[in-house]
Scaffold this motif. Sequence first.
Motif, PDB file in Angstrom:
ATOM      1  N   ALA A 182      -8.215   5.281   3.655  1.00  0.00           N
ATOM      2  CA  ALA A 182      -8.091   5.406   2.194  1.00  0.00           C
ATOM      3  C   ALA A 182      -7.932   4.031   1.544  1.00  0.00           C
ATOM      4  N   GLU A 183      -7.130   3.172   2.150  1.00  0.00           N
ATOM      5  CA  GLU A 183      -6.920   1.828   1.603  1.00  0.00           C
ATOM      6  C   GLU A 183      -8.217   1.019   1.632  1.00  0.00           C
ATOM      7  N   MET A 233       0.844  -1.177   0.000  1.00  0.00           N
ATOM      8  CA  MET A 233       0.000   0.000   0.000  1.00  0.00           C
ATOM      9  C   MET A 233       0.884   1.232   0.000  1.00  0.00           C
ATOM     10  N   GLU A 245     -10.656  -1.350  -7.041  1.00  0.00           N
ATOM     11  CA  GLU A 245      -9.856  -2.066  -8.034  1.00  0.00           C
ATOM     12  C   GLU A 245     -10.727  -2.285  -9.268  1.00  0.00           C
ATOM     13  N   HIS A 254     -11.081   2.118   1.174  1.00  0.00           N
ATOM     14  CA  HIS A 254     -11.987   2.649   0.152  1.00  0.00           C
ATOM     15  C   HIS A 254     -11.387   2.595  -1.252  1.00  0.00           C
ATOM     16  N   ARG A 255     -10.324   1.837  -1.390  1.00  0.00           N
ATOM     17  CA  ARG A 255      -9.673   1.676  -2.689  1.00  0.00           C
ATOM     18  C   ARG A 255     -10.572   0.843  -3.600  1.00  0.00           C
TER      19      ARG A 255
END
Length: 70
Positions: free
Chosen positions: A57-58, A1, A63, A60-61
């Motif tokens: 933030a991670e 990350m 892909e 709510h990533r």
Amino acid sequence: MANIFEQNRNYVLGDPELDLIGDREKLAQWRHKKIGPAFYRLGRKIVYRGADLNAWAEAHRVEPHSSEQG
């Protein structure tokens, strides 16, 4: 990350880096609804830890999936 925020730094309302996730009003709405990043309330001061902002933030990533056509 990859870290967007400095892990060991504390951010307070008014820091321009917080604008990446939302303006002062948006952050206030999220705190009220308990849906935003973790924070500390120290008297009337709101403090966000960089590590908590990066974790939020991670989480709510998004892909994107490759769409195979043909």
